[in-house]
Motif scaffolding. Sequence first.
Motif, short mmCIF file in Angstrom:
data_model
loop_
_atom_site.label_atom_id
_atom_site.label_comp_id
_atom_site.label_asym_id
_atom_site.label_seq_id
_atom_site.Cartn_x
_atom_site.Cartn_y
_atom_site.Cartn_z
N VAL A 101 0.85 -1.18 0.00
CA VAL A 101 0.00 0.00 0.00
C VAL A 101 0.89 1.24 0.00
N LEU A 102 0.69 2.09 -1.00
CA LEU A 102 1.36 3.39 -1.07
C LEU A 102 0.29 4.44 -0.84
N CYS A 103 0.54 5.34 0.11
CA CYS A 103 -0.47 6.33 0.46
C CYS A 103 0.19 7.69 0.61
N VAL A 104 -0.31 8.66 -0.12
CA VAL A 104 0.14 10.04 0.02
C VAL A 104 -0.82 10.70 1.01
N THR A 105 -0.27 11.20 2.11
CA THR A 105 -1.10 11.82 3.13
C THR A 105 -0.37 12.97 3.79
N HIS A 106 -1.15 13.88 4.34
CA HIS A 106 -0.60 15.00 5.11
C HIS A 106 -1.01 14.88 6.58
N LEU A 107 -1.72 13.80 6.92
CA LEU A 107 -2.22 13.63 8.28
C LEU A 107 -1.38 12.66 9.08
N ALA A 108 -0.94 13.10 10.25
CA ALA A 108 -0.16 12.23 11.14
C ALA A 108 -0.99 11.03 11.57
N GLN A 109 -2.32 11.20 11.73
CA GLN A 109 -3.18 10.09 12.16
C GLN A 109 -3.14 8.92 11.17
N ILE A 110 -2.89 9.22 9.92
CA ILE A 110 -2.80 8.17 8.90
C ILE A 110 -1.35 7.70 8.78
N ALA A 111 -0.44 8.64 8.68
CA ALA A 111 0.97 8.30 8.46
C ALA A 111 1.57 7.45 9.58
N CYS A 112 1.11 7.64 10.82
CA CYS A 112 1.72 6.91 11.94
C CYS A 112 1.47 5.41 11.86
N PHE A 113 0.53 4.95 11.05
CA PHE A 113 0.26 3.53 10.90
C PHE A 113 1.20 2.86 9.89
N ALA A 114 1.97 3.64 9.15
CA ALA A 114 2.81 3.10 8.08
C ALA A 114 4.06 2.41 8.63
N ASP A 115 4.55 1.43 7.88
CA ASP A 115 5.80 0.75 8.24
C ASP A 115 7.02 1.53 7.75
N HIS A 116 6.84 2.31 6.69
CA HIS A 116 7.94 3.10 6.11
C HIS A 116 7.42 4.48 5.78
N HIS A 117 8.28 5.47 5.93
CA HIS A 117 7.90 6.85 5.62
C HIS A 117 8.89 7.43 4.61
N TYR A 118 8.35 8.24 3.71
CA TYR A 118 9.16 8.91 2.70
C TYR A 118 8.80 10.38 2.67
N ARG A 119 9.77 11.20 2.39
CA ARG A 119 9.51 12.62 2.19
C ARG A 119 9.63 12.87 0.70
N VAL A 120 8.58 13.44 0.14
CA VAL A 120 8.58 13.76 -1.29
C VAL A 120 8.56 15.27 -1.41
N GLY A 121 9.43 15.79 -2.24
CA GLY A 121 9.48 17.24 -2.41
C GLY A 121 9.74 17.63 -3.85
N LYS A 122 9.30 18.82 -4.18
CA LYS A 122 9.58 19.41 -5.50
C LYS A 122 10.45 20.62 -5.27
N PHE A 123 11.50 20.72 -6.07
CA PHE A 123 12.46 21.81 -5.93
C PHE A 123 12.81 22.37 -7.30
N GLU A 124 13.29 23.60 -7.29
CA GLU A 124 13.82 24.16 -8.53
C GLU A 124 15.33 24.02 -8.46
N ARG A 125 15.88 23.45 -9.52
CA ARG A 125 17.32 23.25 -9.59
C ARG A 125 17.77 23.58 -11.00
N GLU A 126 18.66 24.56 -11.10
CA GLU A 126 19.20 24.99 -12.39
C GLU A 126 18.08 25.34 -13.37
N GLY A 127 17.07 26.06 -12.85
CA GLY A 127 15.99 26.54 -13.70
C GLY A 127 14.95 25.48 -14.06
N ARG A 128 15.02 24.29 -13.46
CA ARG A 128 14.07 23.22 -13.74
C ARG A 128 13.45 22.73 -12.45
#
Length: 148
Positions: A101-128
Motif C-alpha cells: 500500500v502506497l499512500c500520500v497523506t498529510h495527516l499524522a493520524q494516517i501516516a503513523c500507521f505506516a511501516d515506512h515513511h518517505y519525504r517527497v518534495g519538489k524543488f527548482e534546480r538549475e531553472g528546472r
Amino acid sequence: MERTVFRIAVEAAEWSAAGSDAAHFLVSPNTGEEPRPMERVASGGELSRIALALKTCLIGSQAQGETPRTLVFDEIDAGIGGSAAEGVARRLKALAAGSQVLCVTHLAQIACFADHHYRVGKFEREGRTVAEIEELDAKASTRRLAAC
C-alpha cells in the motif's frame, strides 16, 4: 463518509469478452442528493476512500497464494480528520497485511500507521523543477510526524 450512499446499477449490454452486463457505480456523498455516476460527482479524496472501502470489503475474498497487489491511494485524507482519519488508517493497515500500500497523506493520524515513511518534495534546480523522494529513518519519521 458515513452518510454517503453507494449503489451499483447493472443493466443488460451487448455480449462481449467482458460479459453481457454493464455495471455503473453511483454515489451520493451529500445528504439529500440522488446517487449519480461516481466519475462525475466524487472528488479525488472521495474516490480514494471509496476504493479503500471496496478493497477492504474484498480482503476476505483474496485467494490464498494470490499474488499481492500494489494499491496507491492519493488524497485519501482530503476533508477528513480525527476519528475518521484513524478509521481510514486502520483500513489501510489491514490492506497492507496482504498487499503493498502506497499512500500520500498529510495527516499524522494516517501516516503513523505506516511501516515506512518517505519525504517527497519538489524543488527548482538549475531553472528546472525536479521531484525527489527520500526514505526517512526512525528518528526522521518521528520528527516529521510530530511536526504535522
